[in-house]
Design a protein around this motif. Structure first.
Motif, PDB file in Angstrom:
ATOM      1  N   MET A 121      -1.491   1.621   4.965  1.00  0.00           N
ATOM      2  CA  MET A 121      -2.269   2.709   5.761  1.00  0.00           C
ATOM      3  C   MET A 121      -0.492   3.701   6.538  1.00  0.00           C
ATOM      4  N   PHE A 122       0.828   2.850   6.238  1.00  0.00           N
ATOM      5  CA  PHE A 122       1.584   3.774   6.594  1.00  0.00           C
ATOM      6  C   PHE A 122       2.080   4.836   5.944  1.00  0.00           C
ATOM      7  N   GLY A 123       2.288   4.213   4.616  1.00  0.00           N
ATOM      8  CA  GLY A 123       1.769   5.204   3.384  1.00  0.00           C
ATOM      9  C   GLY A 123       1.201   6.427   3.606  1.00  0.00           C
ATOM     10  N   ILE A 124      -0.309   6.153   3.669  1.00  0.00           N
ATOM     11  CA  ILE A 124      -1.130   7.273   3.749  1.00  0.00           C
ATOM     12  C   ILE A 124      -1.192   8.055   5.233  1.00  0.00           C
ATOM     13  N   LYS A 125      -0.704   7.978   6.093  1.00  0.00           N
ATOM     14  CA  LYS A 125       0.145   8.422   7.252  1.00  0.00           C
ATOM     15  C   LYS A 125       1.098   9.356   6.961  1.00  0.00           C
ATOM     16  N   LEU A 126       1.854   8.672   6.642  1.00  0.00           N
ATOM     17  CA  LEU A 126       3.286   9.731   5.766  1.00  0.00           C
ATOM     18  C   LEU A 126       3.495  10.712   5.282  1.00  0.00           C
ATOM     19  N   ASN A 127       2.052  10.070   4.417  1.00  0.00           N
ATOM     20  CA  ASN A 127       1.638  11.220   3.187  1.00  0.00           C
ATOM     21  C   ASN A 127       0.876  12.844   3.603  1.00  0.00           C
ATOM     22  N   SER A 128       0.108  11.909   4.577  1.00  0.00           N
ATOM     23  CA  SER A 128      -0.313  13.003   5.450  1.00  0.00           C
ATOM     24  C   SER A 128       0.571  13.938   6.317  1.00  0.00           C
ATOM     25  N   MET A 129       1.606  13.532   6.722  1.00  0.00           N
ATOM     26  CA  MET A 129       2.391  14.450   7.923  1.00  0.00           C
ATOM     27  C   MET A 129       3.389  14.887   6.891  1.00  0.00           C
ATOM     28  N   GLY A 130       3.440  15.082   5.913  1.00  0.00           N
ATOM     29  CA  GLY A 130       4.418  15.972   4.836  1.00  0.00           C
ATOM     30  C   GLY A 130       5.648  15.351   4.709  1.00  0.00           C
ATOM     31  N   VAL A 131       5.970  13.835   5.012  1.00  0.00           N
ATOM     32  CA  VAL A 131       7.507  12.986   5.082  1.00  0.00           C
ATOM     33  C   VAL A 131       7.098  12.094   3.770  1.00  0.00           C
ATOM     34  N   ILE A 132       6.856  12.246   2.548  1.00  0.00           N
ATOM     35  CA  ILE A 132       6.810  11.670   1.792  1.00  0.00           C
ATOM     36  C   ILE A 132       6.310  12.642   0.403  1.00  0.00           C
ATOM     37  N   LYS A 133       6.637  12.708  -0.285  1.00  0.00           N
ATOM     38  CA  LYS A 133       6.098  13.531  -1.452  1.00  0.00           C
ATOM     39  C   LYS A 133       4.820  13.462  -1.652  1.00  0.00           C
ATOM     40  N   ASP A 134       3.561  14.567  -2.419  1.00  0.00           N
ATOM     41  CA  ASP A 134       2.362  13.724  -2.737  1.00  0.00           C
ATOM     42  C   ASP A 134       2.337  14.082  -3.715  1.00  0.00           C
ATOM     43  N   SER A 135       1.546  12.357  -4.472  1.00  0.00           N
ATOM     44  CA  SER A 135       1.199  12.554  -5.997  1.00  0.00           C
ATOM     45  C   SER A 135      -0.187  12.251  -6.010  1.00  0.00           C
ATOM     46  N   LYS A 136      -1.040  12.248  -6.660  1.00  0.00           N
ATOM     47  CA  LYS A 136      -2.129  11.732  -7.055  1.00  0.00           C
ATOM     48  C   LYS A 136      -2.134  10.249  -6.834  1.00  0.00           C
ATOM     49  N   ILE A 137      -0.810  10.270  -8.258  1.00  0.00           N
ATOM     50  CA  ILE A 137      -1.113   9.233  -8.308  1.00  0.00           C
ATOM     51  C   ILE A 137      -0.571   8.243  -7.058  1.00  0.00           C
ATOM     52  N   ARG A 138       0.418   8.042  -6.580  1.00  0.00           N
ATOM     53  CA  ARG A 138       1.216   7.667  -5.017  1.00  0.00           C
ATOM     54  C   ARG A 138       0.266   7.759  -4.886  1.00  0.00           C
ATOM     55  N   ARG A 139      -1.111   8.882  -4.308  1.00  0.00           N
ATOM     56  CA  ARG A 139      -1.748   8.536  -2.876  1.00  0.00           C
ATOM     57  C   ARG A 139      -3.104   7.336  -3.613  1.00  0.00           C
ATOM     58  N   ALA A 140      -3.422   7.380  -4.310  1.00  0.00           N
ATOM     59  CA  ALA A 140      -4.455   6.613  -5.262  1.00  0.00           C
ATOM     60  C   ALA A 140      -3.906   4.954  -5.723  1.00  0.00           C
ATOM     61  N   GLY A 141      -2.329   5.102  -5.406  1.00  0.00           N
ATOM     62  CA  GLY A 141      -1.748   3.636  -5.014  1.00  0.00           C
ATOM     63  C   GLY A 141      -1.703   3.085  -3.943  1.00  0.00           C
ATOM     64  N   MET A 142      -1.561   4.092  -2.956  1.00  0.00           N
ATOM     65  CA  MET A 142      -1.662   3.345  -1.365  1.00  0.00           C
ATOM     66  C   MET A 142      -3.192   3.578  -0.760  1.00  0.00           C
ATOM     67  N   TRP A 143      -4.347   4.446  -2.212  1.00  0.00           N
ATOM     68  CA  TRP A 143      -5.432   3.915  -1.082  1.00  0.00           C
ATOM     69  C   TRP A 143      -5.959   1.966  -1.824  1.00  0.00           C
TER      70      TRP A 143
END
Length: 177
Positions: A121-143
């Motif tokens: 959830m921290f990673g998903i939140k940081l991703n939505s804030m643009g703090v970490i690079k957005d990639s489909k694989i990373r987003r799928a891994g977090m979910w």
């Protein structure tokens, strides 16, 4: 490690508290191993010493949930919350048959969330804030990590509750050595 070696040593006769396998209770003139007695005392001391440390965050969290952060805690409220938490713990300790039940429930709920769900959830939140690079694989891994943690936690908790409702067959006491 102790649990793993206990299962390797005792197999199906492994008790919920592995130390009970090393401490025969129904034997006449059974020699009690001083190392195992020290282990029992060490576990008891760990639980006794950790209890006050757990009261502080529990009391603070309950105070914020019930009364909000804006209000200054009064001495009476502080006392009543502490007594309520201690009474709940005492009632649980009196009615729960063994410490391994508490550890199973805590492991099924808290550990799954702390180890899997919260980091995801921290990673998903940081991703939505643009703090970490957005990639489909990373987003799928977090979910996947979040959903997997929820499934594992719910399954583990459900199995523990099921074993409380439908207890497994009683194991015989450890053999006398």
């Amino acid at each position: 490690l102790m649990g793993a070696f206990g299962v390797l040593e005792y197999g199906e006769e492994t008790q919920g508290n592995i130390l009970q396998n090393f401490m025969p209770v129904n034997c006449d003139n059974a020699k009690r191993d001083p190392v195992i007695l020290v282990a029992f005392v060490a576990i008891a001391l760990t639980i006794v010493m950790a209890f006050p440390l757990n009261i502080f965050p529990c009391r603070y969290t309950l105070d914020v949930l019930l009364f909000g952060e804006d209000r200054e805690p009064s001495t009476v409220r502080h006392f009543l919350l502490t007594v309520t938490i201690c009474a709940a713990v005492l009632i649980t300790a009196l009615f729960v048959p063994a410490i391994n039940v508490v550890f199973s429930l805590m492991g099924g709920t808290s550990s799954a969330f702390v180890c899997f769900v919260l980091p995801a959830m921290f990673g998903i939140k940081l991703n939505s804030m643009g703090v970490i690079k957005d990639s489909k694989i990373r987003r799928a891994g977090m979910w996947l990590l979040a959903v997997g943690g929820i499934v594992i936690g719910a399954t583990s908790t459900a199995v523990t509750i099921y074993n409380l409702v439908v207890p497994p067959p009683q194991l015989p006491p450890p053999p006398c050595k």
